[in-house]
Design a protein around this motif. Structure first.
Motif, PDB file in Angstrom:
ATOM      1  N   ALA A   2       7.278   4.354  -6.860  1.00 48.96           N
ATOM      2  CA  ALA A   2       7.251   5.025  -7.901  1.00 48.96           C
ATOM      3  C   ALA A   2       8.416   5.235  -8.649  1.00 48.96           C
ATOM      4  O   ALA A   2       8.639   6.102  -9.629  1.00 48.96           O
ATOM      5  CB  ALA A   2       6.852   6.496  -7.594  1.00 48.96           C
ATOM      6  N   ALA A   3       9.658   4.646  -8.048  1.00 45.17           N
ATOM      7  CA  ALA A   3      10.893   4.848  -8.740  1.00 45.17           C
ATOM      8  C   ALA A   3      11.146   3.996  -9.809  1.00 45.17           C
ATOM      9  O   ALA A   3      10.817   2.792  -9.836  1.00 45.17           O
ATOM     10  CB  ALA A   3      12.063   4.766  -7.775  1.00 45.17           C
ATOM     11  N   ASP A   4      11.539   4.319 -10.993  1.00 44.44           N
ATOM     12  CA  ASP A   4      12.224   3.427 -12.176  1.00 44.44           C
ATOM     13  C   ASP A   4      13.298   2.692 -11.297  1.00 44.44           C
ATOM     14  O   ASP A   4      14.065   3.155 -10.866  1.00 44.44           O
ATOM     15  CB  ASP A   4      12.464   4.435 -13.249  1.00 44.44           C
ATOM     16  N   THR A   5      13.352   1.312 -11.787  1.00 46.27           N
ATOM     17  CA  THR A   5      14.138   0.493 -11.378  1.00 46.27           C
ATOM     18  C   THR A   5      14.638  -0.696 -12.123  1.00 46.27           C
ATOM     19  O   THR A   5      14.013  -1.118 -12.849  1.00 46.27           O
ATOM     20  CB  THR A   5      13.582  -0.310 -10.084  1.00 46.27           C
ATOM     21  N   VAL A   6      15.998  -0.924 -12.324  1.00 43.24           N
ATOM     22  CA  VAL A   6      16.363  -1.913 -13.239  1.00 43.24           C
ATOM     23  C   VAL A   6      17.226  -2.921 -12.172  1.00 43.24           C
ATOM     24  O   VAL A   6      18.296  -2.647 -11.670  1.00 43.24           O
ATOM     25  CB  VAL A   6      17.545  -1.442 -14.318  1.00 43.24           C
ATOM     26  N   LEU A   7      16.655  -4.359 -12.209  1.00 41.71           N
ATOM     27  CA  LEU A   7      17.309  -5.194 -11.272  1.00 41.71           C
ATOM     28  C   LEU A   7      17.760  -6.404 -12.259  1.00 41.71           C
ATOM     29  O   LEU A   7      17.309  -6.656 -13.504  1.00 41.71           O
ATOM     30  CB  LEU A   7      16.208  -5.685 -10.450  1.00 41.71           C
ATOM     31  N   ILE A   8      18.598  -7.250 -11.630  1.00 45.97           N
ATOM     32  CA  ILE A   8      18.958  -8.417 -12.016  1.00 45.97           C
ATOM     33  C   ILE A   8      17.853  -9.712 -11.598  1.00 45.97           C
ATOM     34  O   ILE A   8      17.452  -9.316 -10.381  1.00 45.97           O
ATOM     35  CB  ILE A   8      20.338  -9.013 -11.915  1.00 45.97           C
ATOM     36  N   ILE A  37      12.202  -2.893 -14.439  1.00 45.59           N
ATOM     37  CA  ILE A  37      13.108  -3.871 -15.521  1.00 45.59           C
ATOM     38  C   ILE A  37      13.676  -5.135 -14.773  1.00 45.59           C
ATOM     39  O   ILE A  37      14.529  -4.665 -13.915  1.00 45.59           O
ATOM     40  CB  ILE A  37      13.830  -3.287 -16.590  1.00 45.59           C
ATOM     41  N   LEU A  38      13.566  -6.316 -15.196  1.00 46.35           N
ATOM     42  CA  LEU A  38      14.269  -7.327 -14.516  1.00 46.35           C
ATOM     43  C   LEU A  38      15.060  -8.139 -15.569  1.00 46.35           C
ATOM     44  O   LEU A  38      14.562  -8.503 -16.513  1.00 46.35           O
ATOM     45  CB  LEU A  38      13.357  -8.374 -13.910  1.00 46.35           C
ATOM     46  N   LEU A  39      16.224  -7.962 -15.449  1.00 45.87           N
ATOM     47  CA  LEU A  39      17.119  -8.482 -16.451  1.00 45.87           C
ATOM     48  C   LEU A  39      17.428  -9.809 -16.104  1.00 45.87           C
ATOM     49  O   LEU A  39      17.682 -10.486 -15.124  1.00 45.87           O
ATOM     50  CB  LEU A  39      18.601  -7.728 -16.560  1.00 45.87           C
ATOM     51  N   PRO A  40      17.648 -10.996 -17.319  1.00 44.73           N
ATOM     52  CA  PRO A  40      17.760 -12.269 -17.107  1.00 44.73           C
ATOM     53  C   PRO A  40      19.234 -12.734 -16.886  1.00 44.73           C
ATOM     54  O   PRO A  40      20.234 -11.906 -16.915  1.00 44.73           O
ATOM     55  CB  PRO A  40      17.348 -12.839 -18.420  1.00 44.73           C
ATOM     56  N   THR A  41      19.476 -13.774 -16.023  1.00 45.45           N
ATOM     57  CA  THR A  41      20.587 -14.551 -15.897  1.00 45.45           C
ATOM     58  C   THR A  41      20.776 -15.732 -16.789  1.00 45.45           C
ATOM     59  O   THR A  41      19.685 -16.177 -17.084  1.00 45.45           O
ATOM     60  CB  THR A  41      20.975 -14.654 -14.452  1.00 45.45           C
ATOM     61  N   ARG A  42      21.859 -16.313 -17.129  1.00 45.76           N
ATOM     62  CA  ARG A  42      22.023 -17.654 -17.557  1.00 45.76           C
ATOM     63  C   ARG A  42      23.232 -18.367 -16.733  1.00 45.76           C
ATOM     64  O   ARG A  42      24.180 -17.637 -16.517  1.00 45.76           O
ATOM     65  CB  ARG A  42      22.223 -17.311 -19.062  1.00 45.76           C
ATOM     66  N   LEU A  43      22.877 -19.573 -16.853  1.00 42.63           N
ATOM     67  CA  LEU A  43      23.909 -20.475 -16.324  1.00 42.63           C
ATOM     68  C   LEU A  43      24.917 -20.731 -17.243  1.00 42.63           C
ATOM     69  O   LEU A  43      24.746 -21.051 -18.556  1.00 42.63           O
ATOM     70  CB  LEU A  43      23.291 -21.566 -15.464  1.00 42.63           C
ATOM     71  N   VAL A  44      26.377 -20.476 -16.844  1.00 33.46           N
ATOM     72  CA  VAL A  44      27.262 -21.052 -17.997  1.00 33.46           C
ATOM     73  C   VAL A  44      28.264 -21.950 -17.335  1.00 33.46           C
ATOM     74  O   VAL A  44      29.019 -21.657 -16.335  1.00 33.46           O
ATOM     75  CB  VAL A  44      28.493 -19.660 -18.309  1.00 33.46           C
ATOM     76  N   ALA A  45      28.086 -23.365 -17.646  1.00 24.47           N
ATOM     77  CA  ALA A  45      28.697 -24.283 -16.866  1.00 24.47           C
ATOM     78  C   ALA A  45      29.875 -24.521 -17.693  1.00 24.47           C
ATOM     79  O   ALA A  45      30.197 -24.594 -18.898  1.00 24.47           O
ATOM     80  CB  ALA A  45      27.700 -25.710 -17.413  1.00 24.47           C
ATOM     81  N   ASP A 105      20.313  -2.367 -10.020  1.00 27.87           N
ATOM     82  CA  ASP A 105      20.796  -3.280  -9.083  1.00 27.87           C
ATOM     83  C   ASP A 105      19.834  -3.491  -7.905  1.00 27.87           C
ATOM     84  O   ASP A 105      20.103  -4.950  -7.413  1.00 27.87           O
ATOM     85  CB  ASP A 105      22.156  -3.100  -8.880  1.00 27.87           C
ATOM     86  N   ARG A 106      19.394  -2.502  -7.018  1.00 25.03           N
ATOM     87  CA  ARG A 106      18.710  -2.544  -5.848  1.00 25.03           C
ATOM     88  C   ARG A 106      17.635  -1.608  -5.965  1.00 25.03           C
ATOM     89  O   ARG A 106      17.768  -0.573  -6.486  1.00 25.03           O
ATOM     90  CB  ARG A 106      19.792  -2.151  -4.688  1.00 25.03           C
TER      91      ARG A 106
END
Lengths: 328, 328
Positions: free
Chosen positions: A150-156, A311-319, A143-144
């Motif tokens: 050098a650190a593994d990271t997963v973000l949005i 890793i960068l995770l996708p977002t999607r708009l939900v109208a 998340d942050r």
DNA sequence: TTGAAAGCGCTAACAG
DNA sequence: CTGTTAGCGCTTTCAA
């Protein structure tokens, strides 16, 4: 185990063999041992086992901000699913965004020799102190980002998501768009704030600082901020709410004020689809973030020595409605 | 630790003294040791410490149905707060209502020598097998009773809450009141179903079995059931939803059908106050349940040997609108 | 197929 | 104030 050996009339090692399902034990001997185990209610001591084996504790630590926040509890569930598959348990702790608490948790977990660490890093502390404590234990950040490249990271995709949200409001004709975000120390809050500014700039809309409220960290704080915004002489016609809690706070304030203010929130929230005006959100999959981070960690624990993953995770708009309300 | 001792030119025991903050170490010696610790990045091994000390692992196990369900994650937070105060970490696991999974978790946790266990017992397995595994480890049950009358237990007033819900609907003139509850194996589901029946009986209203849907365990299942109910030739004018997930499912179905069906749900849900028709619920405090159970456990760990506690937590009706809709 | 001995990393108990 | 010895409960190594 000594008692079991005595009761079964065999040596310690034989009991150990039976308990661990090793072969080379005569069936009747094994049977006698199992009897003794059942009779004495013996349970293997995993601490001693791990200590001697020099091996893994088959546990991972998960440090998040608050276990009770749905965003984090969904992450926790994703983590647990992967950990379970790898035969590990999850020890989770809430840092409450308090760096001291975070360091305490990291220290405890490392001293317990968890096989790895999954951390949503609080961002008000000293990153070096954290890095020192972690040293030696595989860790993945969620998340942050940590300071450490050098650190593994997963973000949005915070920036993209925020831009999409504000683009959407602009496309529906809004020009006075408010922005509610979390503490400026927090990476996601900064990114989302920046996305908001970039979207405005891209459309040639002059940003009005009076419409931006940063440093809102809970439902109540967001509610107050929103109430103030709505009371301005020239109030916003729309608002971008920077996370699930802020969305709830903003919705309450708008409801109380009775205005037809448009809203797009970051993070999906339960029941958003059933509100009087269903809530338009920038959705993503927290559980998936947990899973991906846990899988990365699993790899590192197993000795993966590839370059740091980011890793960068996708977002999607939900109208759903609230984002499509036209200006005043 | 051996290395630290060598580096500092002292004995093992002296290092141990410094690490544990025991007195009787000359300041300059301590300083030298601390230097060595910092230089070598030494971290005490808690497994060895606990093993030798014969002592506590300063951890407790928490077995719930699903970490991601807000009801349980709020419990988890309450538990964590108390555990933290007692210097313990929480290892939590989701049983997913699967008895095999539950037994596996209990076994793992006991083998790791957690100081105590907090369990929401799944109710489809063999209680004796569970009791055997737990033997020796202090345990407290939450939300549902174990078979064991000697076990500490913290429950919600399911019966009273359900009766209050249905009384409320009856008082608003409803006579055809549907009932959505979880799997009949689950204690809370049975209690809430019974409360529904008792309330009807107390008002002299004949219960219509066609209006009762048991065995609904998730949002979707509840949605389908509710849709069916609304499609009956003589549909219900109100519904009692037996938990948070069922409430959400029922609300979705009612929304989709576009009927003005009254609803009272058990458990509070986020945003319930902001729905088109705000949701009337039987509210209670899951975090408080977690806290009370954890405190009970803490007592047992410390050697409390009083009679088994059985705490019943109150519920309260929060009237917000959906429960006050008059019959069609 | 079984057992004896050594030792994982630490602390308790007792010397010095 | 500091060090030595023993041992927590198990597994590993080697021998029988």
């Amino acid at each position: 185990m000594r008692d079991v050996a005595a009761a079964a009339g065999v040596s310690l090692k034989t009991v150990s063999r039976v308990v661990n399902g090793e072969s080379f034990v005569r069936p009747d001997t094994a049977e006698r041992v199992r009897d003794a185990i059942a009779r004495l209610g013996f349970q293997r001591n995993d601490l001693a086992r791990t200590l001697r084996g020099g091996g893994r504790t088959r546990s991972i630590g998960l440090i998040i901000e608050d276990v009770a926040n749905p965003f984090y509890s969904q992450i926790a569930r994703g983590v647990e699913d992967v950990a379970r598959a790898g035969g590990r348990l999850v020890i989770s702790g809430s840092s409450d965004e308090d760096p001291a608490r975070e360091l305490l948790l990291i220290r405890s977990l490392c001293e317990r020799r968890v096989d790895g660490l999954l951390i949503v890093p609080s961002q008000t502390g000293d990153p070096r102190r954290r890095a020192e404590l972690i040293a030696g234990t595989p860790a993945v950040f969620l998340d942050r980002p940590a300071d450490d490249p050098a650190a593994d990271t997963v973000l949005i995709d915070n920036l993209g998501g925020a831009r999409t949200a504000v683009d959407h409001l602009l496309a529906h004709g809004h020009r006075r768009i408010a922005c509610l975000v979390d503490l400026p120390e927090i990476f996601t809050a900064r990114q989302r704030h920046q996305g908001y500014l970039e979207a405005l700039a891209a459309h040639g809309v002059q940003a009005d600082p009076a419409l931006v409220r940063t440093g809102r960290h809970d439902v109540r704080g967001a509610g107050h901020a929103m109430t103030e915004l709505l009371a301005l002489p020239d109030p916003p016609t729309a608002v971008f709410a920077g996370n699930n809690l802020l969305t709830v706070g903003a919705l309450r304030a708008i409801g109380a004020a009775g205005t037809r203010t448009a809203l797009v929130g970051f993070d999906d929230v339960e029941l958003a689809d059933l509100l009087a005006t269903p809530v338009t959100v920038i959705a993503h999959e927290p559980a998936d973030m947990g899973r991906q981070a846990a899988e990365l960690l699993e790899g590192r624990i197993r000795g993966d020595t590839g370059p740091p993953a980011r890793i960068l995770l996708p977002t999607r708009l939900v109208a759903r409605g609230s984002g499509e309300i036209p200006p005043g």
